[in-house]
Motif scaffolding. Sequence first.
Motif, short mmCIF file in Angstrom:
data_model
loop_
_atom_site.label_atom_id
_atom_site.label_comp_id
_atom_site.label_asym_id
_atom_site.label_seq_id
_atom_site.Cartn_x
_atom_site.Cartn_y
_atom_site.Cartn_z
N MET A 1 0.96 -1.27 0.17
CA MET A 1 0.13 0.04 0.06
C MET A 1 1.10 1.18 -0.03
SD MET A 1 -2.65 1.40 2.74
CE MET A 1 -2.00 2.47 3.60
N ILE A 2 0.51 2.14 -0.72
CA ILE A 2 1.06 3.45 -0.71
C ILE A 2 0.13 4.22 -0.12
CG2 ILE A 2 2.13 5.45 -2.15
CD1 ILE A 2 2.42 3.50 -4.18
N GLY A 3 0.79 5.09 1.07
CA GLY A 3 -0.06 5.86 1.98
C GLY A 3 0.53 7.37 2.42
N VAL A 4 -0.37 8.11 2.97
CA VAL A 4 0.28 9.32 3.35
C VAL A 4 0.50 9.45 4.64
CG1 VAL A 4 -0.39 11.80 3.20
CG2 VAL A 4 -1.10 10.72 1.45
N TRP A 5 1.79 9.91 5.17
CA TRP A 5 2.12 9.95 6.56
C TRP A 5 2.69 11.31 7.10
CZ3 TRP A 5 6.19 5.48 7.81
CH2 TRP A 5 5.75 4.51 7.75
N LEU A 6 2.27 11.60 8.18
CA LEU A 6 2.93 12.63 9.05
C LEU A 6 3.99 11.85 9.71
CD1 LEU A 6 0.06 14.66 10.28
CD2 LEU A 6 1.10 15.24 8.49
N THR A 7 5.19 12.30 9.75
CA THR A 7 6.41 11.84 10.37
C THR A 7 7.21 12.76 11.12
OG1 THR A 7 8.42 10.62 10.10
CG2 THR A 7 7.64 12.11 8.15
N HIS A 24 5.19 8.18 13.47
CA HIS A 24 4.37 8.65 12.41
C HIS A 24 3.12 8.23 12.61
CE1 HIS A 24 4.82 4.28 11.42
NE2 HIS A 24 3.40 4.54 10.66
N ILE A 25 2.27 9.14 11.72
CA ILE A 25 0.78 8.97 11.75
C ILE A 25 0.08 8.77 10.38
CG2 ILE A 25 -1.49 10.03 12.14
CD1 ILE A 25 -0.14 12.06 14.14
N ASP A 26 -0.45 7.54 10.16
CA ASP A 26 -0.91 7.27 8.86
C ASP A 26 -2.06 7.90 8.59
OD1 ASP A 26 -1.71 5.83 6.68
OD2 ASP A 26 -0.98 3.80 7.45
N LEU A 27 -2.25 8.58 7.51
CA LEU A 27 -3.54 9.46 7.22
C LEU A 27 -4.29 8.54 6.20
CD1 LEU A 27 -2.10 13.02 6.87
CD2 LEU A 27 -2.94 11.85 8.91
N GLY A 28 -3.80 7.58 5.72
CA GLY A 28 -4.61 6.37 4.83
C GLY A 28 -3.71 6.37 3.54
N LEU A 30 -3.13 6.60 -0.47
CA LEU A 30 -2.97 7.74 -1.41
C LEU A 30 -4.12 7.61 -2.12
CD1 LEU A 30 -1.04 9.90 -2.49
CD2 LEU A 30 -0.32 8.09 -4.29
N LYS A 31 -5.04 8.78 -2.38
CA LYS A 31 -6.12 8.83 -3.04
C LYS A 31 -5.95 8.73 -4.75
CE LYS A 31 -8.50 10.65 0.84
NZ LYS A 31 -9.27 12.01 1.30
N GLY A 32 -5.03 9.14 -4.96
CA GLY A 32 -4.59 9.44 -6.68
C GLY A 32 -3.32 10.05 -6.79
N ASN A 33 -2.95 9.95 -8.05
CA ASN A 33 -1.79 10.59 -8.42
C ASN A 33 -1.84 11.78 -9.31
OD1 ASN A 33 -2.54 9.37 -11.01
ND2 ASN A 33 -0.71 8.29 -11.01
N GLN A 34 -3.13 12.47 -9.48
CA GLN A 34 -3.35 13.69 -10.10
C GLN A 34 -4.23 14.63 -9.20
OE1 GLN A 34 -4.75 12.44 -14.14
NE2 GLN A 34 -2.80 11.82 -14.57
N GLY A 35 -4.03 15.86 -9.47
CA GLY A 35 -4.70 16.94 -8.82
C GLY A 35 -4.71 16.99 -7.32
N ASN A 36 -5.83 17.30 -6.70
CA ASN A 36 -5.71 17.61 -5.15
C ASN A 36 -6.39 16.39 -4.42
OD1 ASN A 36 -4.13 20.07 -5.87
ND2 ASN A 36 -6.40 21.16 -5.72
N GLN A 37 -5.77 16.16 -3.49
CA GLN A 37 -6.24 15.44 -2.55
C GLN A 37 -6.53 15.86 -1.09
OE1 GLN A 37 -3.61 13.55 -4.20
NE2 GLN A 37 -5.14 13.45 -5.91
N ASN A 38 -7.39 15.59 -0.02
CA ASN A 38 -7.35 16.02 1.04
C ASN A 38 -7.47 14.85 2.19
OD1 ASN A 38 -7.79 18.79 0.82
ND2 ASN A 38 -9.69 18.43 -0.07
N TYR A 39 -6.61 14.98 3.27
CA TYR A 39 -6.51 13.92 4.05
C TYR A 39 -6.64 14.58 5.39
CZ TYR A 39 -4.23 11.47 0.33
OH TYR A 39 -4.13 10.78 -0.78
N GLU A 40 -7.83 13.62 6.41
CA GLU A 40 -8.12 14.22 7.68
C GLU A 40 -6.95 13.70 8.59
OE1 GLU A 40 -11.93 13.90 9.47
OE2 GLU A 40 -12.92 13.57 7.40
N VAL A 41 -6.40 14.89 9.55
CA VAL A 41 -5.47 14.65 10.34
C VAL A 41 -6.44 14.45 11.70
CG1 VAL A 41 -3.69 15.92 11.95
CG2 VAL A 41 -3.98 16.27 9.38
N PRO A 42 -5.83 13.43 12.48
CA PRO A 42 -6.67 12.96 13.72
C PRO A 42 -6.94 14.31 14.56
CG PRO A 42 -5.23 11.40 13.05
CD PRO A 42 -4.89 12.38 12.20
N PRO A 43 -8.19 14.47 15.30
CA PRO A 43 -8.15 15.58 16.29
C PRO A 43 -7.14 15.51 17.38
CG PRO A 43 -10.15 14.46 15.73
CD PRO A 43 -9.19 13.64 15.07
N GLY A 44 -6.52 16.65 17.48
CA GLY A 44 -5.74 16.82 18.61
C GLY A 44 -4.25 16.44 18.34
N THR A 45 -3.90 16.14 17.11
CA THR A 45 -2.74 16.12 16.77
C THR A 45 -1.71 17.33 16.84
OG1 THR A 45 -3.43 14.38 15.12
CG2 THR A 45 -1.24 15.20 14.72
#
Length: 72
Positions: A1-7, A24-28, A30-45
């Motif tokens: 899996m390819i994911g988005v991380w905060l590290t 690290h925090i796994d944000l889920g 990767l939603k795509g390889n073109q355009g913009n994507q949004n990823y939720e950061v867990p509350p309180g991070t």
Amino acid sequence: MIGVWLTDQPLSPDDWHNLDDGRHIDLGALKGNQGNQNYEVPPGTDLTGFPTVAIWCERFSVSSGAATLARP
């Protein structure tokens, strides 16, 4: 899996493997390889503890892209 991380690791131009050395925090997946994507950061991070965002490939334990988060 390819994911988005905060590290908590800083960017190192010569080492794509260091971004999983600390926390690290796994944000889920990767939603795509073109355009913009949004990823939720867990509350309180506390983003001051996670200065880097990375596109992380778990299979090969390597980042395919990373950036330092901008501070307002």
